[in-house]
Write a protein that holds these residues in place. Sequence first.
Motif, PDB file in Angstrom:
ATOM      1  N   GLY A  83       8.567 -40.524   0.363  1.00 54.14           N
ATOM      2  CA  GLY A  83       8.671 -41.558   1.385  1.00 54.14           C
ATOM      3  C   GLY A  83       8.640 -40.932   2.768  1.00 54.14           C
ATOM      4  O   GLY A  83       9.210 -39.860   2.979  1.00 54.14           O
ATOM      5  N   ALA A  84       7.964 -41.575   3.692  1.00 56.11           N
ATOM      6  CA  ALA A  84       7.861 -41.071   5.068  1.00 56.11           C
ATOM      7  C   ALA A  84       8.974 -41.654   5.934  1.00 56.11           C
ATOM      8  O   ALA A  84       9.322 -42.828   5.818  1.00 56.11           O
ATOM      9  CB  ALA A  84       6.505 -41.452   5.662  1.00 56.11           C
ATOM     10  N   LEU A  85       9.538 -40.807   6.783  1.00 57.63           N
ATOM     11  CA  LEU A  85      10.622 -41.198   7.689  1.00 57.63           C
ATOM     12  C   LEU A  85      11.713 -41.983   6.977  1.00 57.63           C
ATOM     13  O   LEU A  85      12.253 -42.973   7.482  1.00 57.63           O
ATOM     14  CB  LEU A  85      10.073 -42.002   8.889  1.00 57.63           C
ATOM     15  CG  LEU A  85       9.727 -41.132  10.101  1.00 57.63           C
ATOM     16  CD1 LEU A  85       8.362 -40.496   9.911  1.00 57.63           C
ATOM     17  CD2 LEU A  85       9.758 -41.915  11.387  1.00 57.63           C
ATOM     18  N   GLY A  86      12.021 -41.535   5.773  1.00 58.73           N
ATOM     19  CA  GLY A  86      13.147 -42.100   5.047  1.00 58.73           C
ATOM     20  C   GLY A  86      12.993 -43.548   4.652  1.00 58.73           C
ATOM     21  O   GLY A  86      13.978 -44.226   4.377  1.00 58.73           O
ATOM     22  N   LYS A  87      11.761 -44.042   4.632  1.00 65.09           N
ATOM     23  CA  LYS A  87      11.472 -45.449   4.285  1.00 65.09           C
ATOM     24  C   LYS A  87      12.030 -46.427   5.313  1.00 65.09           C
ATOM     25  O   LYS A  87      12.128 -47.629   5.053  1.00 65.09           O
ATOM     26  CB  LYS A  87      12.017 -45.799   2.892  1.00 65.09           C
ATOM     27  CG  LYS A  87      11.432 -44.988   1.766  1.00 65.09           C
ATOM     28  CD  LYS A  87      10.010 -45.390   1.441  1.00 65.09           C
ATOM     29  CE  LYS A  87       9.952 -46.656   0.618  1.00 65.09           C
ATOM     30  NZ  LYS A  87       8.579 -46.949   0.154  1.00 65.09           N
ATOM     31  N   TYR A  88      12.383 -45.938   6.487  1.00 68.69           N
ATOM     32  CA  TYR A  88      12.827 -46.842   7.545  1.00 68.69           C
ATOM     33  C   TYR A  88      11.616 -47.450   8.247  1.00 68.69           C
ATOM     34  O   TYR A  88      10.671 -46.744   8.600  1.00 68.69           O
ATOM     35  CB  TYR A  88      13.650 -46.100   8.595  1.00 68.69           C
ATOM     36  CG  TYR A  88      15.027 -45.696   8.162  1.00 68.69           C
ATOM     37  CD1 TYR A  88      16.057 -46.625   8.045  1.00 68.69           C
ATOM     38  CD2 TYR A  88      15.316 -44.363   7.892  1.00 68.69           C
ATOM     39  CE1 TYR A  88      17.329 -46.246   7.659  1.00 68.69           C
ATOM     40  CE2 TYR A  88      16.588 -43.968   7.506  1.00 68.69           C
ATOM     41  CZ  TYR A  88      17.592 -44.916   7.387  1.00 68.69           C
ATOM     42  OH  TYR A  88      18.856 -44.529   7.004  1.00 68.69           O
ATOM     43  N   LYS A  89      11.633 -48.747   8.481  1.00 65.94           N
ATOM     44  CA  LYS A  89      10.636 -49.374   9.346  1.00 65.94           C
ATOM     45  C   LYS A  89      10.980 -48.935  10.770  1.00 65.94           C
ATOM     46  O   LYS A  89      12.050 -49.264  11.289  1.00 65.94           O
ATOM     47  CB  LYS A  89      10.663 -50.890   9.201  1.00 65.94           C
ATOM     48  CG  LYS A  89      10.185 -51.385   7.821  1.00 65.94           C
ATOM     49  CD  LYS A  89      10.157 -52.902   7.777  1.00 65.94           C
ATOM     50  CE  LYS A  89       9.778 -53.420   6.386  1.00 65.94           C
ATOM     51  NZ  LYS A  89       8.390 -53.098   6.020  1.00 65.94           N
ATOM     52  N   THR A  90      10.090 -48.173  11.367  1.00 63.31           N
ATOM     53  CA  THR A  90      10.458 -47.433  12.575  1.00 63.31           C
ATOM     54  C   THR A  90      10.934 -48.295  13.739  1.00 63.31           C
ATOM     55  O   THR A  90      12.043 -48.124  14.256  1.00 63.31           O
ATOM     56  CB  THR A  90       9.280 -46.548  13.015  1.00 63.31           C
ATOM     57  OG1 THR A  90       8.070 -47.320  13.051  1.00 63.31           O
ATOM     58  CG2 THR A  90       9.084 -45.400  12.033  1.00 63.31           C
ATOM     59  N   ARG A  91      10.121 -49.232  14.179  1.00 64.95           N
ATOM     60  CA  ARG A  91      10.490 -50.041  15.350  1.00 64.95           C
ATOM     61  C   ARG A  91      11.656 -50.963  15.052  1.00 64.95           C
ATOM     62  O   ARG A  91      12.479 -51.255  15.933  1.00 64.95           O
ATOM     63  CB  ARG A  91       9.293 -50.863  15.819  1.00 64.95           C
ATOM     64  CG  ARG A  91       8.103 -50.031  16.284  1.00 64.95           C
ATOM     65  CD  ARG A  91       6.868 -50.900  16.448  1.00 64.95           C
ATOM     66  NE  ARG A  91       7.008 -51.881  17.515  1.00 64.95           N
ATOM     67  CZ  ARG A  91       6.266 -52.979  17.609  1.00 64.95           C
ATOM     68  NH1 ARG A  91       5.341 -53.239  16.685  1.00 64.95           N
ATOM     69  NH2 ARG A  91       6.437 -53.809  18.611  1.00 64.95           N
ATOM     70  N   SER A  92      11.761 -51.428  13.806  1.00 64.90           N
ATOM     71  CA  SER A  92      12.794 -52.404  13.441  1.00 64.90           C
ATOM     72  C   SER A  92      14.140 -51.760  13.171  1.00 64.90           C
ATOM     73  O   SER A  92      15.186 -52.350  13.477  1.00 64.90           O
ATOM     74  CB  SER A  92      12.350 -53.205  12.215  1.00 64.90           C
ATOM     75  OG  SER A  92      11.164 -53.928  12.469  1.00 64.90           O
ATOM     76  N   CYS A  93      14.131 -50.563  12.586  1.00 64.22           N
ATOM     77  CA  CYS A  93      15.378 -49.974  12.094  1.00 64.22           C
ATOM     78  C   CYS A  93      15.922 -48.818  12.922  1.00 64.22           C
ATOM     79  O   CYS A  93      17.139 -48.718  13.132  1.00 64.22           O
ATOM     80  CB  CYS A  93      15.179 -49.497  10.647  1.00 64.22           C
ATOM     81  SG  CYS A  93      14.743 -50.795   9.465  1.00 64.22           S
ATOM     82  N   ILE A  94      15.044 -47.942  13.386  1.00 61.94           N
ATOM     83  CA  ILE A  94      15.533 -46.711  13.997  1.00 61.94           C
ATOM     84  C   ILE A  94      16.260 -46.930  15.321  1.00 61.94           C
ATOM     85  O   ILE A  94      17.276 -46.257  15.593  1.00 61.94           O
ATOM     86  CB  ILE A  94      14.394 -45.689  14.128  1.00 61.94           C
ATOM     87  CG1 ILE A  94      13.913 -45.292  12.718  1.00 61.94           C
ATOM     88  CG2 ILE A  94      14.848 -44.454  14.891  1.00 61.94           C
ATOM     89  CD1 ILE A  94      12.780 -44.301  12.689  1.00 61.94           C
ATOM     90  N   PRO A  95      15.835 -47.864  16.192  1.00 60.47           N
ATOM     91  CA  PRO A  95      16.635 -48.103  17.409  1.00 60.47           C
ATOM     92  C   PRO A  95      18.080 -48.489  17.091  1.00 60.47           C
ATOM     93  O   PRO A  95      18.991 -48.182  17.882  1.00 60.47           O
ATOM     94  CB  PRO A  95      15.882 -49.246  18.093  1.00 60.47           C
ATOM     95  CG  PRO A  95      14.452 -49.023  17.695  1.00 60.47           C
ATOM     96  CD  PRO A  95      14.546 -48.595  16.256  1.00 60.47           C
ATOM     97  N   LYS A  96      18.304 -49.114  15.927  1.00 63.79           N
ATOM     98  CA  LYS A  96      19.672 -49.471  15.536  1.00 63.79           C
ATOM     99  C   LYS A  96      20.484 -48.216  15.233  1.00 63.79           C
ATOM    100  O   LYS A  96      21.712 -48.206  15.388  1.00 63.79           O
ATOM    101  CB  LYS A  96      19.641 -50.395  14.322  1.00 63.79           C
ATOM    102  CG  LYS A  96      18.960 -51.740  14.585  1.00 63.79           C
ATOM    103  CD  LYS A  96      18.876 -52.583  13.319  1.00 63.79           C
ATOM    104  CE  LYS A  96      18.136 -53.890  13.569  1.00 63.79           C
ATOM    105  NZ  LYS A  96      17.969 -54.691  12.330  1.00 63.79           N
TER     106      LYS A  96
END
Length: 330
Positions: free
Chosen positions: A269-282
């Motif tokens: 999985g890439a970037l830990g399966k996080y949806k980048t714009r939706s999840c990472i700012p949190k």
Amino acid sequence: QVLKNIFLPFPAILGHEGAGIVESIGEGVTSVKPGDKVLMFPLPECRECSSCLHPKSNFCLKERLVSISLTFFHPIYGTSRFTCRGRKIYHLYGTSTFTEYTVVHEIAVGKIDDDAPMDTVCILSCEVPTGFGAVFNIAKVTPGSTCVVFGLGGIGSAVLMACKASGASRIIGVDIKEEKFPRARTLGVTDCLNPQKLKKPVQEVVVEMTGKGADFAFEAIGLIDTMVATLESCHPSYGVGVIIGLAPTNSQLIFDPMLLLSGRTLKGGALGKYKTRSCIPKMVTDYLQKKINIDPLITHKLPFESINKAFELLQVRTEQILQDFRYSFL
């Protein structure tokens, strides 16, 4: 020079993760405005493709992480957006963050809190979510479990922290650089192994140490040999192996299919399966609220003009490091 020999055309602006302040925006941009603090992501989130719309996927079809031949141009525009004195300058993963100014598409940018310290949260654009997500989202490590982590660098260290936070009772760290062991122990490692000092393959040692194999195993190096070792380190009936490292171009992963038939699982999985714009700012907000701590993952902070010194501190010897690790598994 190593990067040039492997795949990257020069001149190019390197850097795949970073934080910055929006200087200006193009026509149609609505999610950020000048003055906003943002993270830049090597994996975009267009919110339109089948991957972005699927609840279990984050691998946007407009990515250029895997499509190496296309990473040198801007992944959305398909051309270079950089020039210097009339000469074309190449991109890297559509972010190119080792510069005072860069050009990034809106789908690869996420607005973060105004009070976020950019010299710290920048690692949340790739390193931290890749390591944390491998544990929380992909492997789903359980309390009381045994984990083994191949590679104790930046991402491997994030994996260690997440395994400890998940309640793993035993965490085995594997690396050929023993100077990493003391710090790894502070992050949660209970046992350290140097494959070059073992009389048998490290995966066999892990199996002996754990009885039948680890509950969870993580590969954070990017070598075929360590990927196979990761799978072979897993418990035959229910062990879960997670590939995080990026293997050399055109590599082929070959292993005995019986390793899976018995019940092991191999995941990626890439970037830990996080949806980048939706999840990472949190995650930035969680850091500011002290719900997560990423400070231990940063060992040095240097000004931009000292970037070459930063590479020296990293001891960038890619070819030698890969050879040492490969030979230790033969």
